[in-house]
Design an enzyme around this catalytic site. Structure first.
Site, PDB file in Angstrom:
ATOM      1  N   LYS A   2       0.849  -1.197   0.000  1.00  0.00           N
ATOM      2  CA  LYS A   2       0.000   0.000   0.000  1.00  0.00           C
ATOM      3  C   LYS A   2       0.881   1.242   0.000  1.00  0.00           C
ATOM      4  O   LYS A   2       1.875   1.320   0.733  1.00  0.00           O
ATOM      5  CB  LYS A   2      -0.903  -0.022   1.238  1.00  0.00           C
ATOM      6  CG  LYS A   2      -1.911   1.122   1.311  1.00  0.00           C
ATOM      7  CD  LYS A   2      -2.761   0.980   2.577  1.00  0.00           C
ATOM      8  CE  LYS A   2      -3.803   2.083   2.716  1.00  0.00           C
ATOM      9  NZ  LYS A   2      -4.612   1.921   3.951  1.00  0.00           N
ATOM     10  N   SER A  20      -9.396   1.927   3.276  1.00  0.00           N
ATOM     11  CA  SER A  20      -8.528   2.696   2.400  1.00  0.00           C
ATOM     12  C   SER A  20      -7.475   1.874   1.670  1.00  0.00           C
ATOM     13  O   SER A  20      -6.822   2.363   0.749  1.00  0.00           O
ATOM     14  CB  SER A  20      -7.825   3.792   3.207  1.00  0.00           C
ATOM     15  OG  SER A  20      -6.956   3.223   4.189  1.00  0.00           O
ATOM     16  N   SER A  77      -9.614  -0.312   7.414  1.00  0.00           N
ATOM     17  CA  SER A  77      -9.044  -0.073   6.089  1.00  0.00           C
ATOM     18  C   SER A  77      -8.424  -1.274   5.402  1.00  0.00           C
ATOM     19  O   SER A  77      -8.147  -1.225   4.207  1.00  0.00           O
ATOM     20  CB  SER A  77      -7.996   1.044   6.167  1.00  0.00           C
ATOM     21  OG  SER A  77      -8.615   2.290   6.363  1.00  0.00           O
TER      22      SER A  77
END
Length: 482
Positions: A87, A167, A191
């Site tokens: 990420k 996210s 997330s």
């Protein structure tokens, strides 16, 4: 790029890490062929907007070296030749770390975050950095920055008209689309769990403080954590072991397992989520799992005064420290001025920078709310969770990770109502610092979209919870790839 039979095989095979490692040993697959397959998949699905950066050259070089070492009979590391993605709010040396924002477009960390370093040290290969909800401050991934296709935001591989969640949007979508065998994400209020539920993959939100936060762009320093994501629970457990050096998985007997079903977490579900989740529970009962209903859990009520105030207060303090000590060195005001997403920009401008929190009576200073949350609220929530585990003799609480399947991607998807439906069930466990896993359990009969179940267990019980997840997955099976 090669289109050898091995590449074609890797593209058409739904591989977990242990399956790929077996194929490496058998000589039916090379790391180079697997990495080529992933890169080809990434290129074919550029319209999903999954990646900010792809390091094709570096990944192929690493794969080729692994294959040479294997052919020469050299000792190999546990993840030798396995591709993974990171990420883009986690530092990977020499690669941009944008946090999904133009504000950090030129920031290139010199060192890996400890979690990335652990997986590299185990022989894993970084394919690239995945897109996310800007600065990880949202649950949809509807981010206009760094789009590689014509549509807005990170899209769901099961239906590209839908969001990937957030996210950790790109990391989950990369797994759902079989662009990678493993991923790292971050989780503040859901997330990793939300996008994994929406994209049909598995994840662990580790107990608070179990993973190092160094080298991670922050939101809430008391709630942020890096965590592993993969296509099956055994892979998540392997990644966790390599990151933490905790390898033991206790035996789990389904006939002795007790799972608590808090009623409030099972209310307000859409049809596909309710149907798939209840069907999964029926299967577990049929295999001997004891399910205990908890009619009045009162978890949402205890979480409400501590969830949002903690995040808003810590977002400013934590980001200022990060910008000064690890990040690009700009002021937080300069950073905010360059934020691209309207929803994220308004959060920083209206709440984070002025240190305000919305209440039914209007906007108030967040610091007194934060102090109350820290002094009494968080402790009360933790104690209540323990009370529930003890009273109902529950090994874990189980419930749908998201109350809805992936919504349609559009500007309105970032409205508060959708955010609440996505994060409602995931946030309390984060506030209490629990160990939490997300397990894919089926596809919605109407939409064909993935549905996931979350299990929350006492802090510190991560390895046992992972063992429970593996046991449940053996009953429920894996869902078909996108």
């Amino acid at each position: 790029m090669s289109t050898s039979p091995l590449v074609a095989e890797a593209l058409s095979t739904d591989l977990c890490i242990h399956e790929a490692m077996t194929a490496f040993r058998d000589g039916t697959l090379t790391s180079t062929a697997l990495v080529e397959a992933c890169l080809r998949r990434i290129d074919e699905l550029r319209h999903l907007n999954v990646f900010v950066t792809v390091d094709a050259k570096g990944a192929l070089q690493a794969a080729e070296q692994t294959d040479r070492d294997r052919a020469a009979g050299k000792p190999l590391k546990p993840l030798a030749g396995i591709p993974f993605v990171v990420k883009d709010n986690i530092h990977a040396a020499g690669m941009p770390c944008t946090a999904g924002s133009p504000a950090f477009a030129d920031f290139v960390p010199a060192k890996d975050a400890p979690t990335v370093q652990k997986l590299r040290d185990a022989g894993a290969i970084v394919l690239g950095k995945t897109n996310l909800h800007e600065f990880a401050f949202g649950a949809t991934g509807y981010n206009r920055a760094f789009n590689t296709g014509s549509k807005v935001g990170i899209r769901n591989p099961y239906d590209s008209e839908r969001i990937a969640g957030g996210s950790s949007s790109g990391s989950a979508a990369a797994l759902g689309a079989r662009m990678s065998l493993a991923a790292l994400g971050t989780d503040t209020g859901g997330s990793m769990r939300i996008p994994c539920a929406l994209n049909g993959c598995a994840s662990l939100r580790p107990s608070s403080g179990r993973y190092p936060r160094l080298g991670t762009v922050p939101i809430s320093t008391s709630r942020d954590t890096v965590g592993p994501m993969a296509q099956c629970m055994s892979d998540v457990a392997l990644l966790d072991a390599l990151i933490t050096d905790e390898y033991t998985l206790p035996p789990i007997e389904l006939s002795k397992l007790r799972l608590g079903m808090p009623a409030q977490f099972w209310q307000g579900l859409d049809e596909d989520t309710q149907e798939a989740a209840l069907a999964a529970m029926d299967k577990l009962r049929a295999h001997g799992v004891t399910v205990v209903e908890i009619p009045h859990a009162q978890i949402f009520e205890l979480n409400q005064p501590i969830g949002f105030p903690v995040v808003i207060h810590e977002a400013r303090v934590g980001m200022q420290a990060y910008l000064r000590e690890q990040g690009p060195g700009m002021s937080i005001e300069e950073m905010v001025s360059k934020i691209h997403s309207p929803d994220v920009k308004s959060i920083y401008e209206q709440l984070v920078l002025p240190a305000k929190s919305p209440t039914p009576e209007g906007m108030v200073d967040v610091e007194p709310l934060f102090e109350a949350a820290e002094n009494t609220g968080r402790t009360a929530l933790k104690q209540h969770y323990q009370y529930l585990y003890d009273t109902y003799a529950a090994d874990a609480l189980i419930f749908p990770t998201s109350t809805i399947v992936a919504p349609v991607a559009c500007p309105e998807v970032n409205e508060p109502e959708i955010f609440e439906r996505l994060i409602r069930n995931t946030e309390p466990g984060a506030s209490a610092g629990l160990a939490c896993i997300q397990l894919p359990v089926g596809l919605g009969r109407r939409t064909g979209l993935p549905v996931g179940l979350e299990l929350d267990a006492p802090a510190g019980s991560d390895r046992r919870l992972l063992a429970i997840g593996i046991a449940l997955e053996s009953v429920l099976g894996r869902i078909p790839p996108a």
